[in-house]
Design an enzyme around this catalytic site. Structure first.
Site, short mmCIF file in Angstrom:
data_model
loop_
_atom_site.label_atom_id
_atom_site.label_comp_id
_atom_site.label_asym_id
_atom_site.label_seq_id
_atom_site.Cartn_x
_atom_site.Cartn_y
_atom_site.Cartn_z
N TYR A 103 -13.00 65.52 36.89
CA TYR A 103 -12.80 64.19 36.32
C TYR A 103 -12.13 64.30 34.94
CZ TYR A 103 -16.14 62.83 39.96
OH TYR A 103 -16.80 62.64 41.17
N HIS A 169 -17.60 70.36 45.37
CA HIS A 169 -16.97 69.04 45.43
C HIS A 169 -16.35 68.78 46.80
CE1 HIS A 169 -15.20 66.04 42.30
NE2 HIS A 169 -15.46 65.43 43.43
N SER A 255 -19.15 55.96 45.30
CA SER A 255 -18.42 54.70 45.48
C SER A 255 -19.27 53.69 46.26
CB SER A 255 -17.07 54.93 46.18
OG SER A 255 -16.28 55.86 45.47
N ARG A 259 -15.59 51.25 45.13
CA ARG A 259 -14.66 51.33 43.98
C ARG A 259 -14.40 49.96 43.35
NH1 ARG A 259 -13.34 54.44 48.06
NH2 ARG A 259 -13.21 56.70 47.75
N GLY A 264 -16.66 41.62 44.07
CA GLY A 264 -15.88 40.40 43.94
C GLY A 264 -14.96 40.45 42.72
#
Ligand code: NAP
Length: 381
Positions: A103, A169, A255, A259, A264
């Site tokens: 990241y 990962h 997630s 994501r 909304g």
């Protein structure tokens, strides 16, 4: 649990009480209780977020995914603001933080390390290895020497002398999984790592992901499996969750809000920063697919509107209700969203509600694969 507080939380007063972080106690909707829960009279200044077990590891029922603070979610907020945000999460009572070498790369671990240094003993930090130079675009690398190198670097970045939970990962097809598990076992013996995790169960169709987890687990018990899971992404159901149950492995949905889609807050008109966002390249986030899949959001909203819950809260509460060993790690850059998400751990479905919601969700046929080609491959996104 203070019944009046529970009623308050579940009857729609969430938004207006967002600033009352330290005073609202959350209930024990999970399979075990935190120390704070056991001492209701003690004013710790924290909310009583219930805890859950990932294998032997006890963590808050929801963790904080830190990736988006530096990577792949379009904007990169001010660093000091994110340090304050992570420390605010600790104040609220969150003890489980998720990062990875990839990241940034590297910078997210540094951010998390700086933020958590003052409270290191009180929190659980999960990080991940598995890419060449920490860069997914360069390919996979889970060779033993590389894992050791990554761990030493992660320890520095995280300002700690141990990593609580170390995930591979992505599976590297060039390195036998037994070798990877053996390397982590050795790092555990050396005290640099406490627990072993795996992220995504298969790299491509040539590897049987279930068999792979069994093989790894035989060498070094797997504490947690991290994979995408949300009302929009249901692949882990049945086979993978059954395996976790059988082997005593915890499951960490990444997630969990798809994501940001299952809040909304993003829609077909959303503009992303293509230099720092993977969503424009993913099928689910193409405008036509967002519109077609919107039925999921309508269902979650309808359920939440009648119970004082937001779309994100219904999605997270639904995940928590699937199995007691599930610990989602929603990512956010905003303390208000974090508090909102944590309150989801409070909601307890009746069996009828859960069945109705499941039936409603199953009426929506999701279009657009979660990753191009259907598999996450070298994307850690
Ligand atoms: N193992 C893997 O391969 C892998 C892959 C991806 C992610 N992960 C991990 O999983 C974590 C979470 O995944 P993710 O960030 O991809 O997706 P996510 O948690 O499903 O969604 C994050 C997005 O939702 C928004 N959001 C969060 N709570 C909200 C709320 N209550 N209301 C409105 N918007 C809200 C956030 O925006 P704001 O910042 O505006 O709140 C952010 O853009 C990551 O941080 C990372 O640690 C792991």
């Amino acid at each position: 649990m203070n019944v009046n507080r529970r009623k308050f939380i579940t009857t729609g007063a969430l938004a207006t009480s967002a600033m009352a972080f330290g005073t609202i106690g959350l209930g024990s909707g999970c399979n075990s209780q935190s120390t704070a829960d056991k001492e209701p009279g003690k004013n710790t200044g924290k909310t009583n977020i219930p805890t859950r077990k990932l294998g032997e590891l006890e963590v808050t029922a929801l963790g904080l995914g830190c990736m988006g603070m530096s990577y792949h979610r379009s904007f990169i907020p001010d660093r000091q603001a994110m340090i304050a945000m992570i420390r605010g999460a600790v104040e609220i009572g969150v003890n489980f933080f998720d990062t990875a070498e990839a990241y940034g790369p590297l910078v997210n671990e540094e951010l998390v390390g700086e933020a958590l240094e003052p409270v290191r003993q009180n929190v659980i930090i999960a990080t991940k290895f598995g890419f060449k130079d920490g860069r997914p675009e360069l390919g996979l690398d889970s060779r033993s020497d590389r894992i050791r190198q990554v761990v030493d670097h992660s320890l520095k970045s995280l300002r700690t002398d141990y990593i609580d939970l170390l995930y591979q990962h992505r599976v590297d097809p060039n390195v036998p999984i037994e070798e990877v598990a053996g390397t982590v076992k050795d790092l555990i013996a050396k005290g640099k790592v406490k627990y072993f995790g795996m992220s995504e169960r298969d790299f491509n169709h040539t590897i049987d992901g279930i068999e792979l987890i069994r093989k790894a687990h035989a060498v070094q018990p797997v504490t947690a499996l991290q994979s995408e899971y949300s009302p929009m992404t249901r692949q882990p159901e049945n086979e993978v969750l059954d395996l976790c149950e059988e082997l005593g492995i915890g499951f960490v949905p990444y997630s969990p809000l798809s994501r940001g889609l299952i809040t909304g807050y993003i829609n077909e008109r959303t503009r992303y920063n293509p230099d720092n966002d993977n969503r424009p390249g993913l099928p689910r986030y193409q405008p036509e697919n967002i519109i077609t899949n919107w039925g999921i959001i309508d269902i979650l909203k309808e359920f939440g509107d009648h119970r004082g819950l937001t779309v994100a809260q219904v999605a997270l509460a639904w995940l928590l209700a699937q199995k007691p060993f599930i610990v989602p790690i929603p990512g956010t850059t905003k303390l208000a969203h974090l508090q909102e998400n944590m309150w989801a751990a409070e909601y307890k479905f009746t069996p009828d509600e859960l069945k109705k919601l499941a039936d409603d969700l199953s009426t929506v046929e999701i279009v657009g694969e979660r990753y191009s080609g259907g598999y996450p491959q070298q994307e850690n996104k």
